[in-house]
Design a protein around this motif. Structure first.
Motif, mmCIF file in Angstrom:
data_model
loop_
_atom_site.group_PDB
_atom_site.id
_atom_site.type_symbol
_atom_site.label_atom_id
_atom_site.label_comp_id
_atom_site.label_asym_id
_atom_site.label_seq_id
_atom_site.Cartn_x
_atom_site.Cartn_y
_atom_site.Cartn_z
ATOM 1 N N LEU A 587 -8.241 -3.323 -14.452
ATOM 2 C CA LEU A 587 -7.909 -3.592 -15.852
ATOM 3 C C LEU A 587 -6.820 -2.634 -16.334
ATOM 4 N N PHE A 594 -11.631 -0.934 -20.263
ATOM 5 C CA PHE A 594 -12.944 -1.310 -19.767
ATOM 6 C C PHE A 594 -13.989 -0.928 -20.803
ATOM 7 N N VAL A 595 -14.940 -1.815 -21.053
ATOM 8 C CA VAL A 595 -15.984 -1.513 -22.031
ATOM 9 C C VAL A 595 -17.161 -0.863 -21.306
ATOM 10 N N MET A 646 -18.218 -15.073 -16.841
ATOM 11 C CA MET A 646 -17.064 -14.208 -17.124
ATOM 12 C C MET A 646 -17.376 -13.179 -18.194
ATOM 13 N N GLY A 647 -18.654 -13.086 -18.578
ATOM 14 C CA GLY A 647 -18.997 -12.164 -19.657
ATOM 15 C C GLY A 647 -19.136 -10.734 -19.180
ATOM 16 N N GLY A 648 -19.214 -10.522 -17.880
ATOM 17 C CA GLY A 648 -19.313 -9.149 -17.374
ATOM 18 C C GLY A 648 -20.665 -8.835 -16.749
ATOM 19 N N LYS A 649 -21.472 -9.837 -16.443
ATOM 20 C CA LYS A 649 -22.813 -9.582 -15.885
ATOM 21 C C LYS A 649 -22.723 -8.944 -14.497
ATOM 22 N N SER A 650 -21.961 -9.603 -13.620
ATOM 23 C CA SER A 650 -21.856 -9.060 -12.255
ATOM 24 C C SER A 650 -21.303 -7.651 -12.282
ATOM 25 N N THR A 651 -20.293 -7.454 -13.088
ATOM 26 C CA THR A 651 -19.669 -6.138 -13.164
ATOM 27 C C THR A 651 -20.691 -5.091 -13.577
ATOM 28 N N HIS A 789 -17.765 -8.242 -23.331
ATOM 29 C CA HIS A 789 -18.147 -7.409 -22.184
ATOM 30 C C HIS A 789 -19.050 -6.260 -22.587
HETATM 31 P P1 ADP Z 1 -19.956 -12.718 -14.967
HETATM 32 O O1 ADP Z 1 -20.730 -12.144 -13.828
HETATM 33 O O2 ADP Z 1 -20.700 -12.612 -16.243
HETATM 34 O O3 ADP Z 1 -19.444 -14.077 -14.717
HETATM 35 P P2 ADP Z 1 -17.964 -10.739 -14.287
HETATM 36 O O4 ADP Z 1 -18.774 -9.507 -14.224
HETATM 37 O O5 ADP Z 1 -17.578 -11.388 -13.019
HETATM 38 O O6 ADP Z 1 -18.682 -11.820 -15.202
HETATM 39 O O7 ADP Z 1 -16.694 -10.355 -15.133
HETATM 40 C C1 ADP Z 1 -15.628 -11.215 -15.294
HETATM 41 C C2 ADP Z 1 -14.391 -10.445 -15.679
HETATM 42 O O8 ADP Z 1 -14.548 -9.832 -16.947
HETATM 43 C C3 ADP Z 1 -14.083 -9.281 -14.742
HETATM 44 O O9 ADP Z 1 -13.273 -9.677 -13.681
HETATM 45 C C4 ADP Z 1 -13.368 -8.295 -15.634
HETATM 46 O O10 ADP Z 1 -11.979 -8.571 -15.657
HETATM 47 C C5 ADP Z 1 -13.933 -8.561 -16.977
HETATM 48 N N1 ADP Z 1 -14.955 -7.543 -17.317
HETATM 49 C C6 ADP Z 1 -16.209 -7.488 -16.848
HETATM 50 N N2 ADP Z 1 -16.868 -6.435 -17.349
HETATM 51 C C7 ADP Z 1 -16.019 -5.812 -18.187
HETATM 52 C C8 ADP Z 1 -16.126 -4.653 -19.029
HETATM 53 N N3 ADP Z 1 -17.264 -3.946 -19.120
HETATM 54 N N4 ADP Z 1 -15.029 -4.305 -19.754
HETATM 55 C C9 ADP Z 1 -13.891 -5.014 -19.665
HETATM 56 N N5 ADP Z 1 -13.749 -6.114 -18.903
HETATM 57 C C10 ADP Z 1 -14.781 -6.522 -18.155
#
Ligand code: ADP
Length: 889
Positions: A587, A594-595, A646-651, A789
């Motif tokens: 990012l 990044f949040v 795309m909400g950031g769950k996996s991350t 996120h």
């Molecule tokens: P999900 O698992 O909910 O589908 P991901 O974790 O794959 O979502 O995140 C999708 C994208 O969102 C990541 O590729 C990243 O670019 C962005 N993202 C995820 N977490 C954050 C965060 N905490 N802050 C900023 N951007 C984030």
């Protein structure tokens, strides 16, 4: 010649045979076809065999290394057949037509490389041997480029994890073992015996018992036997550098299986390269050896609090003193790779340059020692590293006297022994220098005498020194009394010899030959000193690498504002302001922020944490009461994380797993603060839909992996499950996700983050008292979806699936149509109510709902009727399969 070739080829059936002919290595038959294709070189043919021309290709000897590197990378093994006698010797032996004898001098395989050009500087190159001894698996691993050797044993189901941790580039196993890992090199079964291993190890290290090195089991020794015998085979009797073996005890490292390593992208990312991996985001080491040790640390995080805290103490000390850190890194940056230079020297493949590297590296280690010793605030771990940095004074003095400042890689030309080291050699060099000067003087003299200004004295490999004049002056020197003897007439020049020139030239040749022999003898002697000191030199290399890792970790922490983690012995996890190092870096490269998010498992959430959101007004009816679960939001150990794609769950899931991993590897973590309860096993699973590229029955893979978690995770484990059940039909998936979440909660009782898009799982909070609900926040603003996120408590309010689809560019008419279908489905839900209504929420074709409802009700009944606490992990697993079968009808 073909007979000789075929005989050699028979000894190397599974290798490409490099057959030395003059200045080339030639390949024939299928070998030639494979090599020509991999190397993209011309395929020709030669003679014939069995009535057909023989395919052939070749590579020049002087550039063979580059070609070898490409063949090894492409998965080939190569046998090198060298000429083992000179043509003269052959003639003497068998007359003028005798064929020069050739023999295989070495096998070049992925796991047995030492050459700088063939190795990656920042990656260890591991060779492993595995075997089974009465149901127990023995694993022996070594990196012969540095001599490190490690033995361990494990159960059969842990073999995959052990090999995944080692990341071996080559694995050998018995040819008669049916459970041998795929792609391994088959070896005779008899070499995998504990007697063989013990005898070999004792002989290697000149000891009568191995007790001084540690306690080794039969399985470990049998694997060691297989490993050493293989090394002996590929080196044709010349063993490489092997340091005393280290026994790796079970349980001293955090267990991670192959799927977990792959999903956390520790050493390689999903693209199969270092780019985008964790190690790439962390690595600030300034030496290759440091980078290799860091990769090893990350592959095998510790479970011993004392050992972790020792590493952290070192990192923390260097973190707090940027000036000192800068000085240390400055010294380290200029260091040659001492460990690998030693590996080449001991393996008999060393060059004068390698000796120079040992000299420079060990002297710099001494300099670092003196810099550190002058400090009064050394932490204990550094105090214990210090002695290994010195103690090579005699060796470095000797090398400093013996070698020229920048010794060459090629030793056959000499010129690497310094002046003043050997009076005899100096004399030989003086004689030859004088003779050269005399020859220069002769040229002037002959010009003068003959009056031919264009006369030159030249040298080539065939004639040696000679006098050359342009053709038009040739006749003058042909006269019998001219003092010159004719040697050769060329197109534009004539060549002569003269007595004085001949005498000086002989002096040069003779002293040159003697000095080469003298240098060669000195080289052997200097190598001997390094070989005798090999363990101490390897210890210095290891200490330098450890310091580099600590300084690199400190540098990374300072760069990113990371926190010193507190590692404790209770099963909790408290992370404030955690970040994902790889996503954050990606990012940042785009200028995005990044949040940071918190994670509190098995621990009360601090009161000052982010404001707790009230459950959204339009929350799912079934979850509107008591969404946070019976235990309240504070002390849950299983977090269910919902929210839009795309909400950031996996991350979020992965960042917490990585923080645990980094902390137990002994480094700072990307968070504001972190308290990490020691994790014995880490599991990371991603729903099958994310892994389609693997091309296997992905759902099956997902279930096999899930089964492993259910049978192996303990109360001290940490599990992240990302969209489990996604790889099958909606009802199957929901049922499985439900049952898995329940089992993890009530049977395994491990810390767990569970990401899901099934709203229905929120109902688990009613019965699972240590489960709480969370979601990644999103807002719809002026018709657009804004992903925040940011993690919040409570269930996800809705799925935002259509909004995500629009974000992804699905055309407006399709979105519009989807909206009207959704409206219909939602009306249907309002009419039926209950869990079925929840299911109506799922992305399912309306027609399928009715047919499936019955099945789900039956499933629900079975699930509700379960006494989960009474189930053994095995029964839970069986039940999962049954439930799946039932759901599939
Ligand atoms: P999900 O698992 O909910 O589908 P991901 O974790 O794959 O979502 O995140 C999708 C994208 O969102 C990541 O590729 C990243 O670019 C962005 N993202 C995820 N977490 C954050 C965060 N905490 N802050 C900023 N951007 C984030």
């Amino acid at each position: 010649m073909m007979a000789q070739y075929l005989a050699l080829k028979e000894q190397a059936a599974d290798c490409l045979l490099f057959y030395r002919m003059g200045d080339f290595f030639e390949l024939f038959f299928d070998d030639a076809k494979i090599a020509a294709q991999v190397l993209d070189i011309a395929l020709t043919s030669r003679g014939e065999h069995g009535g057909a021309p023989i395919p052939m290709c070749g590579v020049p000897v002087h550039s063979a290394e580059g070609y070898l590197a490409r063949l090894i990378k492409a998965g080939c093994r190569v046998a090198i057949a060298e000429q083992v006698e000179t043509p003269e010797e052959a003639k003497k032996r068998g007359g003028s037509k005798a064929l020069v004898a050739r023999d295989i001098v070495r096998f070049v395989t992925a796991g047995t490389l030492t050459e700088e050009a063939l190795l990656e500087p920042r990656r260890a190159n591991v060779l492993a041997a595995v075997c089974e001894v009465r149901g127990v698996i023995g694993v022996a691993a070594c990196d012969i480029s540095t001599g490190r050797m490690e033995l361990e044993e494990c159960s059969a189901d842990q073999m995959g994890a052990a090999l995944a941790r080692l990341g071996a580039s080559e694995v050998v196993a018995s040819d008669s073992w049916d459970q041998a890992p795929v792609d391994c090199v088959p070896r005779p079964n008899r070499s995998f015996s504990s007697d063989e291993g013990e005898t070999r190890l004792k002989a290697l290290h000149g000891v009568s018992t191995l007790d001084g090195f540690g306690q080794f089991t039969r399985a470990m020794l049998a694997a060691a036997g297989g490993l050493i015998t293989y090394l002996d085979h590929v080196g044709r009797g010349a063993l490489p550098l092997l340091l005393p073996p280290v026994a790796r005890e079970a349980g001293t490292h955090m267990a991670m299986d192959e799927a977990t390593r792959a999903s956390l992208e520790i050493l390689v990312s999903s693209t199969g390269t270092r780019r985008g991996s964790l190690v790439e985001a962390i690595d600030r080491c300034v030496t290759g050896a440091g980078a290799r040790l860091l990769a090893e640390d990350l592959s095998a995080p510790l479970t011993d609090a004392r050992a972790i805290n020792r590493r952290l103490e070192l990192v923390s000390w260097l973190h707090d003193d940027p000036l000192l850190r800068g000085d240390i890194r400055g010294i380290l940056r200029a260091l040659p790779d001492v460990g690998r230079a030693l590996g080449r020297v001991v393996a008999g493949r060393g060059s004068p340059r390698d000796l120079g590297q040992l000299r420079d590296g060990l002297s710099e280690a001494r300099r670092l020692h003196d810099l550190l010793r002058a400090r009064s605030d050394l932490p204990e771990p550094m105090v214990s590293l210090l002695p290994a940095l010195s103690g090579h004074g005699a060796l470095t003095d000797l090398y400093a006297r013996a070698l020229v400042p920048a010794p060459p890689t090629e030793r056959s030309q000499g010129g690497f022994i310094a002046e003043g080291y050997d009076a005899g050699l100096d004399e030989l060099r003086r004689v030859s220098g004088n003779a050269r000067r005399a020859i220069a003087a002769l040229e002037a003299k002959y010009r003068d005498e003959t009056g031919i200004a264009a006369l030159k004295i030249r040298h080539n490999g065939v004639l040696g020194y000679f006098i050359e004049v342009p053709a038009k002056h040739g006749d003058r020197l042909m006269a019998p009394d001219s003092g010159f003897t004719h040697r050769q007439t060329m197109a534009g020049a004539v060549r002569f010899n003269a007595l004085a020139l001949h005498e000086e030239a002989s002096r040069i040749a003779e002293s040159g030959g003697h000095s080469l022999a003298a240098e060669e003898a000195h080289f052997e002697d200097l190598v001997g000193h390094a070989v005798r000191a090999r363990e101490a030199i390897a210890a210095t290399a290891a200490a330098l690498a450890r310091i580099d890792v600590a300084a690199g970790q400190a540098e990374r922490a300072a760069e990113g504002g990371w926190a010193l983690p507190r590692v404790v012995d209770e099963p909790c996890l408290e992370i404030t302001g955690g970040r994902h190092p790889v996503v954050e870096a990606a990012l940042a490269a785009k200028g995005d922020r990044f949040v940071a998010n918190d994670c509190y498992l098995n621990t009360p959430r601090p009161a000052r944490a982010e404001p707790v959101e009230a459950p959204p007004r339009n929350a799912h009816p079934s979850t509107s009461s008591g969404w946070a679960g019976g235990a309240g939001a504070g002390t849950s150990r299983l977090w269910l994380v919902g929210g839009p794609n795309m909400g950031g769950k996996s991350t979020f899931l992965r960042q917490n797993a990585l923080i645990v991993l980094l902390a137990q590897a002994g480094g700072f973590v990307p968070a504001q603060a972190a308290k990490v309860g020691m994790v014995d096993r880490l599991f990371s699973r991603v729903g099958a839909a994310d892994n389609l590229a693997r091309g296997r029955s992905t759902f099956m893979v997902e279930m096999v992996e899930t089964a492993a978690i259910l049978s192996q995770a303990t109360e001290r484990s940490f599990v992240i499950l990302d969209e489990v059940g996604r790889g099958t039909s909606t009802y199957d998936g929901l049922a499985l996700a439900w049952a898995v979440a329940e089992a993890v909660h009530s049977i395994n009782r491990c810390r767990c983050l569970f990401a899901t898009h099934y709203h229905e799982l929120a109902r688990l909070a009613e019965t699972c008292d240590a489960l709480s609900l969370h979601h990644v926040r999103a807002r719809e603003w002026k018709g657009d979806l804004v992903l925040l996120h940011e993690l919040a408590e409570g269930p996800a309010d809705k799925s935002y699936g259509l909004a995500v689809a629009r974000l992804a560019g699905v055309p407006a008419p399709v979105i519009k149509r989807a909206r009207s279908v959704l409206d219909k489905l939602e009306k249907g839900r309002a009419a039926t109510g209950g869990l079925a209504a929840g299911l109506g929420d799922l992305p399912l074709f309306a027609a399928a709902i009715e047919a499936a409802e019955e099945k789900v009700d039956a499933l629900r009944e079975r699930l509700n009727g379960l006494d989960i606490d009474a189930l053994s992990p095995r029964e839970a697993l069986d039940l999962l399969y049954e439930l799946k079968a039932q759901a599939n009808g």
